[in-house]
Design an enzyme around this catalytic site. Sequence first.
Site, PDB file in Angstrom:
ATOM      1  N   ASP A  67      71.467  74.266 159.420  1.00  0.00           N
ATOM      2  CA  ASP A  67      72.651  75.095 159.227  1.00  0.00           C
ATOM      3  C   ASP A  67      73.756  74.489 160.076  1.00  0.00           C
ATOM      4  O   ASP A  67      73.693  74.541 161.312  1.00  0.00           O
ATOM      5  CB  ASP A  67      72.365  76.539 159.658  1.00  0.00           C
ATOM      6  CG  ASP A  67      73.550  77.465 159.451  1.00  0.00           C
ATOM      7  OD1 ASP A  67      74.644  76.982 159.077  1.00  0.00           O
ATOM      8  OD2 ASP A  67      73.391  78.681 159.684  1.00  0.00           O
ATOM      9  N   SER A 146      87.779  64.012 150.425  1.00  0.00           N
ATOM     10  CA  SER A 146      88.409  64.495 149.194  1.00  0.00           C
ATOM     11  C   SER A 146      89.708  63.743 148.982  1.00  0.00           C
ATOM     12  O   SER A 146      90.443  63.470 149.938  1.00  0.00           O
ATOM     13  CB  SER A 146      88.691  65.994 149.289  1.00  0.00           C
ATOM     14  OG  SER A 146      89.528  66.423 148.219  1.00  0.00           O
ATOM     15  N   TYR A 160      90.498  75.126 151.653  1.00  0.00           N
ATOM     16  CA  TYR A 160      89.493  74.063 151.507  1.00  0.00           C
ATOM     17  C   TYR A 160      90.121  72.696 151.720  1.00  0.00           C
ATOM     18  O   TYR A 160      89.586  71.855 152.455  1.00  0.00           O
ATOM     19  CB  TYR A 160      88.872  74.156 150.118  1.00  0.00           C
ATOM     20  CG  TYR A 160      87.926  73.024 149.784  1.00  0.00           C
ATOM     21  CD1 TYR A 160      86.700  72.885 150.442  1.00  0.00           C
ATOM     22  CD2 TYR A 160      88.248  72.099 148.796  1.00  0.00           C
ATOM     23  CE1 TYR A 160      85.826  71.858 150.127  1.00  0.00           C
ATOM     24  CE2 TYR A 160      87.379  71.061 148.465  1.00  0.00           C
ATOM     25  CZ  TYR A 160      86.176  70.945 149.145  1.00  0.00           C
ATOM     26  OH  TYR A 160      85.324  69.922 148.840  1.00  0.00           O
ATOM     27  N   LYS A 164      89.418  69.795 154.543  1.00  0.00           N
ATOM     28  CA  LYS A 164      89.050  68.418 154.213  1.00  0.00           C
ATOM     29  C   LYS A 164      89.990  67.417 154.884  1.00  0.00           C
ATOM     30  O   LYS A 164      89.559  66.335 155.321  1.00  0.00           O
ATOM     31  CB  LYS A 164      89.065  68.223 152.693  1.00  0.00           C
ATOM     32  CG  LYS A 164      87.810  68.722 151.996  1.00  0.00           C
ATOM     33  CD  LYS A 164      86.581  67.943 152.473  1.00  0.00           C
ATOM     34  CE  LYS A 164      85.346  68.300 151.691  1.00  0.00           C
ATOM     35  NZ  LYS A 164      84.153  67.551 152.180  1.00  0.00           N
TER      36      LYS A 164
END
Length: 301
Positions: A67, A146, A160, A164
Site C-alpha cells: 500500500d 503522463s 490527477y 502527475k
Amino acid sequence: MAADRKVILVTGASSGFGRLTAHTLARAGHVVIAGMRATRERNAPAVEEIRRLATTESLLLSSVELDVQSQASADAAVAEIVECHSRLDVVVHNAGHMVLGPAEAFTPEQITAVHDINVVGTQRVNRAALPVLRGQGSGLLVWVGSSSSRGGHPPFLAPYFAAKAAMDALAESYAAELIRFGIGTTIIVPGAFTSGTNHFLHAGHPADEATAAAYDSLYGEIRATIDKRLPELVPPDADVQSVADEIARIIDLPDDRRPFRTHVDPSRDGSEVVSAVADRIRAEFYHRLGIEGLLPLNASL
C-alpha cells in the site's frame, strides 16, 4: 540468476499498466514482484491470476502486499523482496489514482489524497528501496508519468494531472541526486490511453456535489461524456500493451543507452517535442553543475 535477469518491483500492479507490465517483464525472463494493496481482500483475484500465470507459464512472477499510502507497508514489501531474492534491481513507480470532476468541487483534503497516492506514494517506496539500491551501487527507477505534465490538459481531470506533474518534477530531481550512486532514471510518458486500463472505472469524484452541480448548466454534457470524448482523440489501433512493451525494452537496455524520458503517445499530441527540448536544456544544466551521465549531451531524444 542469469546475468541479465533483474529483480523488479512494479507498484500498482493489480490492473492497467501495472498488471500488463508485470506480466510482460516476467515473460521477458525477469524476476517480477507485483505490488498491490488488499491482496487478501479486493485484489485477491489479481493475486490468484498472478499465481496461476506463474505456474502455467513457469514465470518468476509473484505478488506482495504494498500500500503506497503506508510507509510500514512499503518497508515490509521491500524487506520481503530482499529476503527472498537477496537484491532489488528495478522499481517501476506505477501506482496511481485518477479523479474526475470540476477542480473547484474537490475539497482540499481530496486534493491532498490524490497527491498522497500519486506523489507521496513514490516517496514512501523510494525510502524503502533506495537504501538497497545505493548499497548495491546500481539500480533503476522507472516512473510512469503522463503526457499531460507537458501541456494539453483536458478539463475535469485537474487534481490527477497536477499530481502527475508533481511526480514528474520529483523524478527529475531524484535522477540528478542518484546518478552518482549508479542508479538510473527513466520517465515513461504514456499518452491518452483510454482503454485497457481502469482509470475511468475507478476514478474518484468531488465530495462537494453542490459545487459540482453548479457546472452542469454550462459543462454538463462535456462532464457526462468526457470518458467517451477522450477515446476519440486516440487512434483505433492504439494498444495499451505498447506501454508495457516500452518499459520492458527500456529495462533491457544497457545502463548507458537508456533514455531519460520516452513517450508512448498514440495521439501524437506534440508533448514529446516539448519534452525533447526540455531534456536538452536539462542536459546542459546538469553538465554545468558537473553531474555527468544523467543525459549525455549527444543523446538522441
